[in-house]
Design an enzyme around this catalytic site. Structure first.
Site, PDB file in Angstrom:
ATOM      1  N   GLU A 211       0.815  -1.212   0.000  1.00  0.00           N
ATOM      2  CA  GLU A 211       0.000   0.000   0.000  1.00  0.00           C
ATOM      3  C   GLU A 211       0.854   1.269   0.000  1.00  0.00           C
ATOM      4  O   GLU A 211       0.609   2.215   0.746  1.00  0.00           O
ATOM      5  CB  GLU A 211      -0.949   0.002   1.207  1.00  0.00           C
ATOM      6  CG  GLU A 211      -1.995  -1.078   1.125  1.00  0.00           C
ATOM      7  CD  GLU A 211      -2.948  -1.072   2.307  1.00  0.00           C
ATOM      8  OE1 GLU A 211      -4.134  -1.320   2.084  1.00  0.00           O
ATOM      9  OE2 GLU A 211      -2.505  -0.827   3.442  1.00  0.00           O
ATOM     10  N   GLU A 290      -7.394  -6.885   0.312  1.00  0.00           N
ATOM     11  CA  GLU A 290      -7.788  -6.896   1.714  1.00  0.00           C
ATOM     12  C   GLU A 290      -9.233  -6.435   1.807  1.00  0.00           C
ATOM     13  O   GLU A 290      -9.547  -5.289   1.471  1.00  0.00           O
ATOM     14  CB  GLU A 290      -6.919  -5.957   2.559  1.00  0.00           C
ATOM     15  CG  GLU A 290      -5.468  -6.357   2.691  1.00  0.00           C
ATOM     16  CD  GLU A 290      -4.688  -5.380   3.576  1.00  0.00           C
ATOM     17  OE1 GLU A 290      -5.331  -4.516   4.219  1.00  0.00           O
ATOM     18  OE2 GLU A 290      -3.457  -5.478   3.611  1.00  0.00           O
TER      19      GLU A 290
END
Length: 649
Positions: A211, A290
């Site tokens: 990320e 996720e």
């Protein structure tokens, strides 16, 4: 998982310029310092050879293929250091029984290289054994090697020793960081490279960084991370993972590397996030890297719960649309020892994470199926491939209440201090990393040569301090609350002790780059710096040196001190130690560090695995920075975890 924290993003000090990172560093004469050398052919076949000979998994257009057939990934996240090794198989078997076909885990640099060049892939850190066990239970694996992982762990998974190098900047092209990360990835490749799908193994694909779009915009850095992974022998398919917005994709994705999207919330969030991914990368596979089907806890806040039916409805929609997913978390487990990290927000300067990483996951902290588990299992059962059947549900772990047992004082910290550490002279206070310490406590001691009246200021306190005068507690300071000052009125000759606890380094956002612990700047009295200290580093290792103590030392501690008891068991069983009444501190059972407790909640119990117990006598050691309540302190085991957050005054 930064987008979930709703924190401001920061931009790298080196914006992307579109040039290849390797060429840039080569021009600077630095590439040889941090670019890994290709893996030896005898240990790791080249990508071309591996892919033509034994590749099992591929990304083709908008689809995943496993053994040449379309494959929808139904994954759940589990972290091997957060699960006792003896329970790995039963937890993985539960994942398969819920209908998952894949398990995802990070690789934790801090756990595998606790000191520079000292590698540990044993016991609970045996990543290879975890992957092999998953394979034996019929699960594929997605590996996220970082080297940055976030995951609510200390320093985002970076080893604390990186902070010993002044000015080193993680997640950047700083050649000192790049050299260290390359060494880690190379060692990781040596350990598990042959388990990749490109060589016939269960690791389908691997994530590049983590990320990064929520941290910076340095394209050269991301290209360098890609080069390091390929140079370390990671020749399976790669992907990047970011939150669902154009700005996050802009910073975190890479040309030619698959992109997946992360989100929380319900169906509307899922649909919006997938639209954003399609708009950014229309030709790539549709996958949720996720799906936050739960949440983690901070000390002093309420325990988080999510709507099980909303989670199940979202997964139902994803499967109807043929979208692959990874539940974060399927099983959260426990941040044993010093693993727990911290966050921050616009309104709170510091948010330390609890020891429990239950996450309100489908499988609870002890490995038992929750109502969410059954709701998700029912949904997945409706979307199985032709001929596929769910395995039978295994027996759930048995968690038992354990009888109360007494603990006796071992002695105050001050009384036993010289058994735990030798003092080091220091002109000025310095952070614990300057003394070669990674975790635990640090004590700064000074004999006052003049009366001390006025305002004592601990500049840049990290993170919780107990202030003592001649062994007597005169105050506490809490970084969470922005506290760093205390009024003093002490005579000359007083022994001033500042006991500072490191409560987890921030693991997300721009602040993770400077997370030294202890007192990181100065101690001042009425704006005059106090100098000439004796410093005791207390990582809380070697506690066997406490030994028996004399009667005077065994007097009930009125401040920080140790307590010891014996838990007698006919048969080991999982349980949750009830820590109510014990204030703030740590617990060890048979030498295993269960983690931190704190009476501010929400966590009021500590998971105690049966595999860390034995029939007969079990030694329990408690360190508490404040005396327990009650005339006869005890601990007991509970059959259920306890979450209570007392109302703040």
């Amino acid at each position: 998982m930064p987008p979930r924290h709703r924190l401001p993003t920061s931009r790298s000090t080196r914006p992307g310029r579109g040039a290849a990172a390797a060429a840039l560093l080569m021009a600077l004469g630095l590439a040889a310092q941090w670019l890994p050398q290709p893996a030896r052919a005898a240990e790791a076949p080249s990508a071309a050879t591996a892919s033509t000979a034994t590749a099992r998994f591929a990304i083709q257009g908008g689809r995943f293929l496993l053994d040449g057939r379309p494959f929808v990934i139904r994954s759940g996240e589990m972290h091997y250091p957060r699960i006792p090794r003896a329970a790995w198989r039963e937890r993985l078997r539960m994942a398969r029984a819920m209908g998952l076909n894949t398990v995802t885990t990070y690789a934790f640099w801090s756990q595998h290289e606790p000191e520079p060049g000292q590698w540990d892939f044993s016991g609970n850190r045996d990543l290879r054994a975890f992957i092999r066990t998953a394979q034996e239970e019929g699960l594929q694996v997605i590996l996220r090697p970082g080297p940055y992982v976030c995951a609510e762990v200390d320093f985002g998974g970076f080893p604390a020793w990186l902070l010993r190098t002044p000015g080193l900047r993680v997640r950047s092209l700083d050649p000192r960081f790049m050299a260290a990360s390359a060494r880690f990835l190379q060692r990781l490749g040596d350990e598990i490279g042959d388990l990749q799908s490109s060589r016939g193994g269960p690791i389908l694909m691997l994530q590049v960084e983590n990320e990064y779009g929520s941290f910076g915009q340095d394209r050269d850095y991301m290209q360098a991370m890609l080069a390091q992974m390929r140079g370390a022998g990671f020749d399976a398919p790669l992907f990047t993972s970011d939150g669902g917005s154009e700005s996050l994709f802009e910073g975190g994705t890479l040309p030619g590397v698959a992109a997946v999207v992360n989100f929380g919330g319900g169906l509307a969030d899922a649909q919006a996030s997938l639209r954003a991914l399609r708009a950014w990368r229309p030709e790539g596979p549709a996958m949720v890297g996720e799906y936050w089907a739960g949440w983690f806890d901070h000390w002093g806040e309420r325990h988080h719960r999510s709507d099980a039916q909303a989670n199940a409805d979202t997964v139902d929609w994803l499967l109807r649309e043929g979208v692959s997913f990874n539940l974060y978390m399927f099983h959260g487990g426990t941040s044993f020892g010093w693993l727990a990290g911290a966050n921050y927000s616009a309104s709170e300067p510091y948010q330390p994470d609890t020891t429990s990483y239950d996450y309100d996951a489908a499988l609870d902290e002890a490995g038992r199926p929750s109502p969410k588990f059954h709701a998700l299992r029912a949904v997945i059962a409706r979307h199985l491939s032709p001929g596929e059947r769910l395995p039978a549900l295994p027996p759930a772990p048995v968690v038992r209440a354990l009888p109360a047992f007494a603990l006796q004082p071992v002695g105050t910290l001050v009384a036993v201090l010289d058994r735990l550490a030798k003092p080091q002279a220091s002109r000025r206070v310095r952070p614990m990393e300057a003394f070669g310490q990674n975790h635990g406590y640090i004590l700064y001691r000074k004999q006052l040569d003049a009366p001390a009246r006025g305002k004592l200021v601990l500049s840049e306190l990290r993170d919780h301090a107990v202030v003592m005068a001649d062994g007597r507690v005169i105050g506490t300071l809490d970084r969470r609350l922005g506290q760093n000052a205390l009024a003093l009125d002490l005579p000359a000759g007083t022994r001033l002790d500042l006991l500072v606890e490191a409560m987890g380094r921030i693991g997300f956002g721009s602040r993770l780059v400077d997370e030294h612990k202890g007192i990181t700047r100065s101690v001042r009295l009425n704006d005059q710096e106090l100098l000439d200290w004796q410093v005791y580093t207390l990582p809380m290792t070697g506690l066997e040196r406490l030994g028996p103590t004399d009667a005077a030392a065994r007097a009930a501690p009125q401040g920080p001190g140790f307590w010891r008891g014996t838990l007698q068991l006919a048969q080991p069983a999982d349980s949750f130690l009830d820590t109510r009444g014990w204030g703030k501190g740590q617990v060890w059972v048979n030498g295993q560090h269960l983690g931190r407790f704190w009476n501010i909640g929400p966590q009021q119990s500590l998971y105690l695995p049966a595999s860390w117990l034995r029939a007969g006598a079990n030694e329990v050691l408690v360190f508490s920075t404040q005396p327990p309540t009650g005339a006869a302190p005890t601990l007991q085991g509970l059959a259920e975890p306890l979450y209570e957050t007392p109302d703040r005054p």
